[in-house]
Design a protein around this motif. Sequence first.
Motif, short mmCIF file in Angstrom:
data_model
loop_
_atom_site.label_atom_id
_atom_site.label_comp_id
_atom_site.label_asym_id
_atom_site.label_seq_id
_atom_site.Cartn_x
_atom_site.Cartn_y
_atom_site.Cartn_z
N THR A 307 -47.16 50.35 -14.85
CA THR A 307 -48.19 50.19 -13.82
C THR A 307 -47.85 49.01 -12.91
OG1 THR A 307 -49.56 48.80 -15.26
CG2 THR A 307 -50.02 51.16 -15.25
N HIS A 308 -47.38 47.89 -13.49
CA HIS A 308 -47.05 46.70 -12.69
C HIS A 308 -48.13 46.46 -11.64
CE1 HIS A 308 -42.67 47.47 -13.96
NE2 HIS A 308 -43.03 46.32 -14.50
N LEU A 309 -49.37 46.48 -12.08
CA LEU A 309 -50.49 46.55 -11.15
C LEU A 309 -50.85 45.21 -10.50
CD1 LEU A 309 -52.09 49.01 -10.27
CD2 LEU A 309 -53.90 48.32 -11.83
N SER A 310 -50.55 44.12 -11.17
CA SER A 310 -50.88 42.79 -10.61
C SER A 310 -49.59 42.02 -10.37
CB SER A 310 -51.78 42.01 -11.57
OG SER A 310 -51.06 41.64 -12.74
N LEU A 311 -49.70 41.00 -9.54
CA LEU A 311 -48.54 40.13 -9.28
C LEU A 311 -48.04 39.51 -10.58
CD1 LEU A 311 -46.62 38.62 -7.41
CD2 LEU A 311 -48.42 36.91 -7.06
N GLN A 312 -48.97 39.11 -11.44
CA GLN A 312 -48.58 38.49 -12.71
C GLN A 312 -47.77 39.46 -13.56
OE1 GLN A 312 -51.78 37.67 -15.55
NE2 GLN A 312 -50.79 35.75 -16.10
N MET A 313 -48.21 40.72 -13.63
CA MET A 313 -47.49 41.72 -14.43
C MET A 313 -46.11 41.99 -13.85
SD MET A 313 -50.71 44.32 -14.95
CE MET A 313 -49.77 45.62 -15.74
N ARG A 314 -46.02 42.09 -12.52
CA ARG A 314 -44.72 42.35 -11.89
C ARG A 314 -43.78 41.17 -12.07
NH1 ARG A 314 -48.24 44.49 -8.07
NH2 ARG A 314 -48.11 42.67 -6.72
N THR A 315 -44.32 39.97 -11.98
CA THR A 315 -43.48 38.78 -12.05
C THR A 315 -42.72 38.71 -13.37
OG1 THR A 315 -44.90 37.56 -10.53
CG2 THR A 315 -43.48 36.25 -11.96
N ARG A 316 -43.36 39.09 -14.46
CA ARG A 316 -42.68 39.08 -15.77
C ARG A 316 -41.45 39.97 -15.76
NH1 ARG A 316 -48.19 40.04 -19.28
NH2 ARG A 316 -49.15 37.99 -18.90
N THR A 317 -41.60 41.15 -15.18
CA THR A 317 -40.47 42.08 -15.08
C THR A 317 -39.42 41.56 -14.11
OG1 THR A 317 -41.81 44.01 -15.66
CG2 THR A 317 -39.80 44.41 -14.39
N LEU A 318 -39.87 41.13 -12.93
CA LEU A 318 -38.93 40.72 -11.89
C LEU A 318 -38.15 39.47 -12.29
CD1 LEU A 318 -41.21 41.37 -8.79
CD2 LEU A 318 -39.25 42.73 -9.53
N ASP A 319 -38.78 38.55 -12.98
CA ASP A 319 -38.07 37.34 -13.42
C ASP A 319 -36.88 37.72 -14.32
OD1 ASP A 319 -39.71 35.65 -12.03
OD2 ASP A 319 -40.87 34.97 -13.76
#
Length: 379
Positions: A307-319
Amino acid sequence: MNWSTIAGLVPAPGAAPDFEACLAAFPVLERAKTTVQDPRFHAEGDVWTHTQMVVQELLALPDYLQASPHDRMVLFLAALLHDVAKYRTTVIDPQTGAIGQPGHSRKGAVEARVLLWDAGAPLDLREAVCRLIAVHQVPFFALAGSRSGKTPERIVREGSWQVNLVHLAALAEADMRGRVCVDQQAVLDNIELFRELAREEGCYGSPRHFADAHTRLSYFRGADVHPDYALFQEPGSRVTVMCGLPASGKDSWLAQHRRGLPVVSFDDAREALDLKHGENEGAAAHFAHDKARELLRKKAPFVWSATHLSLQMRTRTLDLLFAYGAEVELVYLEQPRAELLRRNSRRDSTLSNKALQSLLNRWELPTETEAHALRIEQP
């Protein structure tokens, strides 16, 4: 309330707003009438009084009077909804009586997003409104830098990739003029300096130029590089990161556009570990991250679907991805609420429609500042 009715609320240049119609279109604004504010910054009174003053000040600004119909709609709705979440973020210090509304900008953007989504607003217009709400106070303080250590130049450059800075400055000016406070003129001066800095950077009304996408992304992630000089990019995995609510069509999109690529998925991890939604999420995340690291070490192309629905959720993956030098494209998919619920109820899933809708509380769309490329699609 449908979109055509909401679009009809936007006053033409020189016309007056119909606030009763605005309340009928957005009943949540009735709560603003009983939401108190700190008199040091809002001596005019409650949030609804302030909101009406802000809208009236906006309508008198040249940036509104000279705007296109589309841009007037963005500005008007951003002003009307800029404090929509103050009613649920209000805290009063029991010792001093000081009133605060921490996080109201970001939460207000999420609330406005759901309201406009349900009304059927065009996605690009909706997001222009919500992005403005999320950062509407930035010009007040940008010249002093930020708590994160970002310089005024970095704030302006990054902001220009998230919002139209002409619109942001206009909204901030209306917000400050539409209140009674002792520091009004000082803040208005700050807003004008914000405008001047944006003009100097060549991004007052358009994104700041960068040598290429990798330089831009590296800069926004804190690298000490100049926007005009390309930063060398080490080759790594090319990764497509999917974003969107459950049942938004990610699997179908992948079958059409990324067929044959390995997929990292929390759903697949849960299935492999025999877990239900919400059960031992840490184990599912660990499983998915291990698979991603294996692919990243090989510099193999793959998809990360969640879902990567929030910035916080996406940041974990993107980092994680950027730590391995990946080149990342974010792909966001969207469907109307009724279609999401219809699809979800027919899926073989442990995620209920009630649980799906609870995810809307942290619904933040990705922006161009998060990855090398961004693709947004809807039916």
